[in-house]
Scaffold this active site. Structure first.
Site, mmCIF file in Angstrom:
data_model
loop_
_atom_site.group_PDB
_atom_site.id
_atom_site.type_symbol
_atom_site.label_atom_id
_atom_site.label_comp_id
_atom_site.label_asym_id
_atom_site.label_seq_id
_atom_site.Cartn_x
_atom_site.Cartn_y
_atom_site.Cartn_z
ATOM 1 N N SER A 275 27.328 78.727 23.690
ATOM 2 C CA SER A 275 26.877 78.126 24.944
ATOM 3 C C SER A 275 27.836 77.050 25.451
ATOM 4 C CB SER A 275 25.491 77.502 24.765
ATOM 5 O OG SER A 275 24.586 78.448 24.263
HETATM 6 N N1 SAH Z 1 23.531 78.109 20.868
HETATM 7 C C1 SAH Z 1 24.248 79.274 20.424
HETATM 8 C C2 SAH Z 1 23.912 80.401 21.372
HETATM 9 C C3 SAH Z 1 24.315 81.727 20.903
HETATM 10 S S1 SAH Z 1 23.977 83.036 22.071
HETATM 11 C C4 SAH Z 1 25.718 78.955 20.439
HETATM 12 O O1 SAH Z 1 26.102 78.102 21.253
HETATM 13 O O2 SAH Z 1 26.495 79.516 19.683
HETATM 14 C C5 SAH Z 1 22.308 83.410 21.676
HETATM 15 C C6 SAH Z 1 22.030 83.928 20.304
HETATM 16 O O3 SAH Z 1 20.662 84.324 20.263
HETATM 17 C C7 SAH Z 1 22.837 85.158 19.901
HETATM 18 O O4 SAH Z 1 23.552 84.879 18.735
HETATM 19 C C8 SAH Z 1 21.768 86.244 19.676
HETATM 20 O O5 SAH Z 1 22.080 87.111 18.612
HETATM 21 C C9 SAH Z 1 20.545 85.397 19.373
HETATM 22 N N2 SAH Z 1 19.248 86.032 19.593
HETATM 23 C C10 SAH Z 1 18.856 86.842 20.612
HETATM 24 N N3 SAH Z 1 17.572 87.211 20.450
HETATM 25 C C11 SAH Z 1 17.129 86.611 19.301
HETATM 26 C C12 SAH Z 1 15.882 86.597 18.594
HETATM 27 N N4 SAH Z 1 14.806 87.271 19.033
HETATM 28 N N5 SAH Z 1 15.804 85.876 17.474
HETATM 29 C C13 SAH Z 1 16.871 85.180 16.993
HETATM 30 N N6 SAH Z 1 18.071 85.168 17.610
HETATM 31 C C14 SAH Z 1 18.197 85.864 18.751
#
Ligand code: SAH
Length: 230
Positions: free
Chosen positions: A77
């Site tokens: 993000s």
């Molecule tokens: N804050 C993180 C955001 C990663 S993007 C960063 O800055 O790195 C969002 C993440 O949510 C992804 O890695 C995706 O695999 C995860 N995700 C999507 N649906 C999900 C769920 N139901 N449970 C857990 N993780 C999930």
């Protein structure tokens, strides 16, 4: 600072690291351009070495004002959205926080400096394993990890004082609302389209739910039983 923040800060801030200046600029931009006011959030963002959470080839871009690619089509993000969501959780230092979609672990690191205990869930094992190892090697110890569907929450550790969902869903999962403590806050991107959402904060007050909106954002989809279909 509360909760050992000062000692952690000593451990993580590398005043001499090559990225100190870009990190300082990032924090100034968060403060002046984006209006982030919570000094604890700004201080955590000055402390966590974001360049260690992005793919090595992109480390020179780690402090720029944009999201960066992660593995498996996911994204790290944008710094502003990390700061904004964290600020909206109003953490004082003693909270138990559920984080859904921990991805790179950057947001997890920020939360870990600002609250007592973080329960972090990620659905993609390949991402979770790498990020967990990195957070542990960097010394972030107050985090429990789980690979699975975060839309189900983590019932055995509920209720949580704060819940941060870092992926966009069609609505706030009832399961998660059910795991909020009274007074607890949940922050999540919500929208009818898979890649465009409004940032929403739901607070469980004594008298019921209070919902507030904080502008548009664009997250990868929340995939799970109470999110989008895989
Ligand atoms: N804050 C993180 C955001 C990663 S993007 C960063 O800055 O790195 C969002 C993440 O949510 C992804 O890695 C995706 O695999 C995860 N995700 C999507 N649906 C999900 C769920 N139901 N449970 C857990 N993780 C999930």
């Amino acid at each position: 600072m509360i909760n050992g923040f000062a000692s952690k800060s000593d451990r993580f801030s590398n005043p001499g690291d090559a990225f100190e200046l870009p990190r300082r600029r990032m924090v100034e931009q968060l403060r002046t351009q984006y209006g982030i006011r919570d000094e604890r959030v700004l201080s955590a963002m000055m402390t966590v070495p974001r360049h260690l959470f992005v793919p090595e080839a992109l480390s020179s871009q780690a402090y720029k004002d944009n999201a960066l690619p992660l593995a498996a089509g996911q994204t790290v993000s944008q710094p502003f959205i990390v700061a904004r969501m964290t600020e909206l959780l109003c953490l004082k230092g003693n909270e138990r926080v559920l984080e859904i979609g921990f991805g790179s672990g950057y947001q997890t690191a920020i939360l870990s400096l600002l609250a007592r205990k973080i329960y972090a869930i990620e659905r993609i094992k390949e991402i979770a394993d790498v990020s967990k190892a990195r957070l542990m090697s960097l010394g972030f110890r107050n985090v429990s990890y789980r690979v699975g569907d975060g839309t189900l929450g983590w019932p055995i550790y509920a209720p949580f004082d704060a819940i941060l969902v870092a992926a966009g869903g069609p609505k706030v999962p009832e399961t998660l609302i059910g795991q909020l403590a009274t007074g607890g806050r949940l922050v999540m991107p919500v929208g009818a389209e898979e890649n465009s959402q409004k940032l929403v904060r739901v607070t469980l007050t004594d008298t019921g739910l209070k919902t507030e909106e904080f502008g548009r954002c664009s997250f990868v989809p929340l995939i799970g039983q109470f999110g989008w279909e895989a």
